[in-house]
Scaffold this motif. Structure first.
Motif, PDB file in Angstrom:
ATOM      1  N   LYS A 159      12.803  18.874   5.631  1.00 55.34           N
ATOM      2  CA  LYS A 159      14.009  19.036   4.829  1.00 55.34           C
ATOM      3  C   LYS A 159      15.011  17.945   5.190  1.00 55.34           C
ATOM      4  N   ALA A 160      15.691  17.391   4.163  1.00 55.28           N
ATOM      5  CA  ALA A 160      16.636  16.306   4.413  1.00 55.28           C
ATOM      6  C   ALA A 160      17.782  16.353   3.409  1.00 55.28           C
ATOM      7  N   THR A 161      18.863  15.695   3.747  1.00 51.06           N
ATOM      8  CA  THR A 161      19.961  15.544   2.799  1.00 51.06           C
ATOM      9  C   THR A 161      19.625  14.410   1.837  1.00 51.06           C
ATOM     10  N   LEU A 162      20.365  14.330   0.748  1.00 54.14           N
ATOM     11  CA  LEU A 162      20.168  13.229  -0.188  1.00 54.14           C
ATOM     12  C   LEU A 162      20.406  11.890   0.500  1.00 54.14           C
ATOM     13  N   GLU A 163      21.447  11.845   1.336  1.00 54.72           N
ATOM     14  CA  GLU A 163      21.767  10.594   2.026  1.00 54.72           C
ATOM     15  C   GLU A 163      20.619  10.163   2.945  1.00 54.72           C
TER      16      GLU A 163
ATOM     17  N   SER B 124       0.844  -1.198   0.000  1.00 53.30           N
ATOM     18  CA  SER B 124       0.000   0.000   0.000  1.00 53.30           C
ATOM     19  C   SER B 124       0.878   1.247   0.000  1.00 53.30           C
ATOM     20  N   LEU B 125       0.315   2.333  -0.463  1.00 53.82           N
ATOM     21  CA  LEU B 125       0.974   3.636  -0.375  1.00 53.82           C
ATOM     22  C   LEU B 125       0.699   4.298   0.974  1.00 53.82           C
ATOM     23  N   LEU B 126      -0.327   3.864   1.657  1.00 50.90           N
ATOM     24  CA  LEU B 126      -0.716   4.473   2.933  1.00 50.90           C
ATOM     25  C   LEU B 126       0.418   4.440   3.951  1.00 50.90           C
ATOM     26  N   ASP B 127       0.658   5.585   4.582  1.00 50.74           N
ATOM     27  CA  ASP B 127       1.608   5.729   5.692  1.00 50.74           C
ATOM     28  C   ASP B 127       3.065   5.468   5.310  1.00 50.74           C
ATOM     29  N   LYS B 128       3.395   5.496   4.034  1.00 50.79           N
ATOM     30  CA  LYS B 128       4.770   5.272   3.607  1.00 50.79           C
ATOM     31  C   LYS B 128       5.633   6.534   3.784  1.00 50.79           C
ATOM     32  N   LYS B 129       6.939   6.309   3.894  1.00 50.59           N
ATOM     33  CA  LYS B 129       7.896   7.410   3.904  1.00 50.59           C
ATOM     34  C   LYS B 129       8.305   7.680   2.452  1.00 50.59           C
ATOM     35  N   VAL B 130       8.109   8.923   2.024  1.00 48.32           N
ATOM     36  CA  VAL B 130       8.383   9.298   0.641  1.00 48.32           C
ATOM     37  C   VAL B 130       9.449  10.386   0.620  1.00 48.32           C
ATOM     38  N   GLY B 131      10.445  10.207  -0.230  1.00 47.13           N
ATOM     39  CA  GLY B 131      11.488  11.212  -0.392  1.00 47.13           C
ATOM     40  C   GLY B 131      11.421  11.858  -1.757  1.00 47.13           C
ATOM     41  N   LEU B 132      11.474  13.175  -1.801  1.00 50.36           N
ATOM     42  CA  LEU B 132      11.415  13.921  -3.056  1.00 50.36           C
ATOM     43  C   LEU B 132      12.733  14.638  -3.291  1.00 50.36           C
ATOM     44  N   VAL B 133      13.344  14.407  -4.437  1.00 47.19           N
ATOM     45  CA  VAL B 133      14.588  15.079  -4.805  1.00 47.19           C
ATOM     46  C   VAL B 133      14.240  16.218  -5.737  1.00 47.19           C
ATOM     47  N   GLY B 134      14.235  17.425  -5.198  1.00 43.39           N
ATOM     48  CA  GLY B 134      13.768  18.595  -5.937  1.00 43.39           C
ATOM     49  C   GLY B 134      12.371  18.951  -5.491  1.00 43.39           C
ATOM     50  N   PHE B 135      12.094  20.265  -5.376  1.00 42.81           N
ATOM     51  CA  PHE B 135      10.773  20.666  -4.887  1.00 42.81           C
ATOM     52  C   PHE B 135      10.221  21.820  -5.711  1.00 42.81           C
TER      53      PHE B 135
ATOM     54  N   LYS C  26       4.654  10.319   5.085  1.00 45.36           N
ATOM     55  CA  LYS C  26       5.640  11.180   5.751  1.00 45.36           C
ATOM     56  C   LYS C  26       6.661  11.559   4.689  1.00 45.36           C
ATOM     57  N   ILE C  27       6.774  12.852   4.397  1.00 47.20           N
ATOM     58  CA  ILE C  27       7.532  13.295   3.229  1.00 47.20           C
ATOM     59  C   ILE C  27       8.788  14.071   3.620  1.00 47.20           C
ATOM     60  N   LYS C  28       9.911  13.620   3.054  1.00 45.18           N
ATOM     61  CA  LYS C  28      11.179  14.313   3.202  1.00 45.18           C
ATOM     62  C   LYS C  28      11.575  14.890   1.846  1.00 45.18           C
ATOM     63  N   VAL C  29      12.204  16.058   1.876  1.00 39.67           N
ATOM     64  CA  VAL C  29      12.536  16.753   0.636  1.00 39.67           C
ATOM     65  C   VAL C  29      13.996  17.184   0.634  1.00 39.67           C
ATOM     66  N   TYR C  30      14.661  16.934  -0.490  1.00 34.95           N
ATOM     67  CA  TYR C  30      15.987  17.515  -0.712  1.00 34.95           C
ATOM     68  C   TYR C  30      15.854  18.580  -1.788  1.00 34.95           C
TER      69      TYR C  30
END
Length: 332
Positions: A195-199, A147-158, A175-179
């Motif tokens: 906000k997060a680093t690429l790593e 499921s996509l529900l409650d997943k941690k998603v990282g976006l590179v570029g905003f 839960k969304i993190k963005v670089y």
């Protein structure tokens, strides 16, 4: 007003300029169409722009550089039916005070919708199970999908696409993190992202989606080191540009069958017939169709016409692209 439609004659032109759109366009003034089944050459473009107040362009159009617009003394508006204007609008064009409009924001919403489809399709293993049924099989009693529900998603570029995507993800409680090096605290709060680093993104996020602009400094931004950090059963999606990811390193990591990918873009397009990406079972390969969908094209043209009318009568033009933004876009 005198209006030039520089888009080459053919099926693509028809999708942007439907009968309804053409009727609306005629209310603006006198229209000159490119009636050739190819783009104007720079020399042809230079001459046909003389005495034109508005120019509406499409993908593959020659850049409106100093040479091309030298005689375009009446030009007031460039309306690009594509998204990025980096390869169309020159610095000189902006400096002459010509208003630049594009379908970028409208396309961004459509691409974000495409990313949602890619996420759900891959997590639910729709292609795999569709093939199983078509080939006469059925699922086992013990099967796997997610499921996509409650997943941690990282976006590179905003940019615009990622911002639409965050809104679309809201019902899924991700839960969304963005670089993004240019991300302000105000924007972080507005969209409720971290906000997060690429790593950090590549180590901690189940789903990673690429949305950075493609420029010299982002070439192979996603390298072997980062790719090796993707967690087991993770999902990598790229709808930006193929060159942002080191494709050779990506293939090496995908061959380990540790994570999945949905790729809409590639370093070389069309994807070479001998590319291993065509055969890897943990990859969904799409031929650069993440967005916009074809039915949105006439909507873009209609909105550009609305913006032109508003601007020419002293009103706002929401589809305007500023010089700073335009020159920083992906240069296709």
């Amino acid at each position: 007003m005198n209006i030039l439609i520089s888009m080459a004659k053919g099926d693509t032109q028809k999708t942007f300029f439907t009968k309804e759109v053409c009727l609306e366009l005629e209310t603006l003034g006198n229209i000159t169409w490119n009636n050739m089944a190819r783009q104007f050459t720079r020399e042809e473009f230079r001459e046909v722009l003389i005495d034109k107040d508005i120019c509406i362009t499409g993908w593959g159009c020659p850049k409106l550089d100093e040479y091309v617009i030298e005689k375009a003394d009446k030009l007031k508006v460039l309306a690009h039916t594509g998204g990025s204007v980096a390869y169309i609008a020159s610095e000189v064009l902006f400096d002459k005070g010509i208003k630049v409009l594009s379908g970028n924001n409208i396309y961004a919403e459509s691409v974000a919708e495409g990313v949602m489809a890619y996420m759900l399709c891959s997590l639910r293993e729709l292609i795999y199970y569709n093939n199983e049924v078509k080939e006469g099989r059925w699922r086992e009693d013990i099967f796997f999908n997610e499921s996509l529900l409650d997943k941690k998603v990282g976006l590179v570029g905003f940019g615009a696409i990622a911002k639409y995507l965050v809104k679309m993800l809201e019902p899924f409680r991700c839960k969304i993190k963005v670089y993004d090096p240019f991300l302000s605290e105000e924007t972080l709060k507005e969209y409720g992202v971290q906000k997060a680093t690429l790593e950090e993104i590549f180590q901690s996020c189940k789903i990673i989606s690429i949305h950075a602009s493609y420029r010299s400094e982002t070439h192979h931004l996603i390298n072997k080191n980062l790719l090796s950090m993707i967690q087991k059963d993770g999902l990598l999606i790229n709808t930006a540009r193929g060159g942002i990811i080191d494709e050779e390193a990506l293939i090496e990591e995908l061959e380990k069958n540790r994570f999945k990918a949905v790729l809409d873009v590639y370093e070389v397009e069309p994807l070479p017939l001998d590319s291993k990406l065509r055969t890897l079972q943990n990859v969904i390969s799409i031929p650069h169709m993440g967005g916009p969908t074809v039915d949105r094209r006439s909507y873009v043209t209609q909105e550009l016409i609305n913006n032109i009318k508003s601007y020419m009568s002293g009103g706002e033009a929401p589809l305007e692209i500023t010089k700073a933004y335009g020159l920083s876009m992906t240069n296709e």
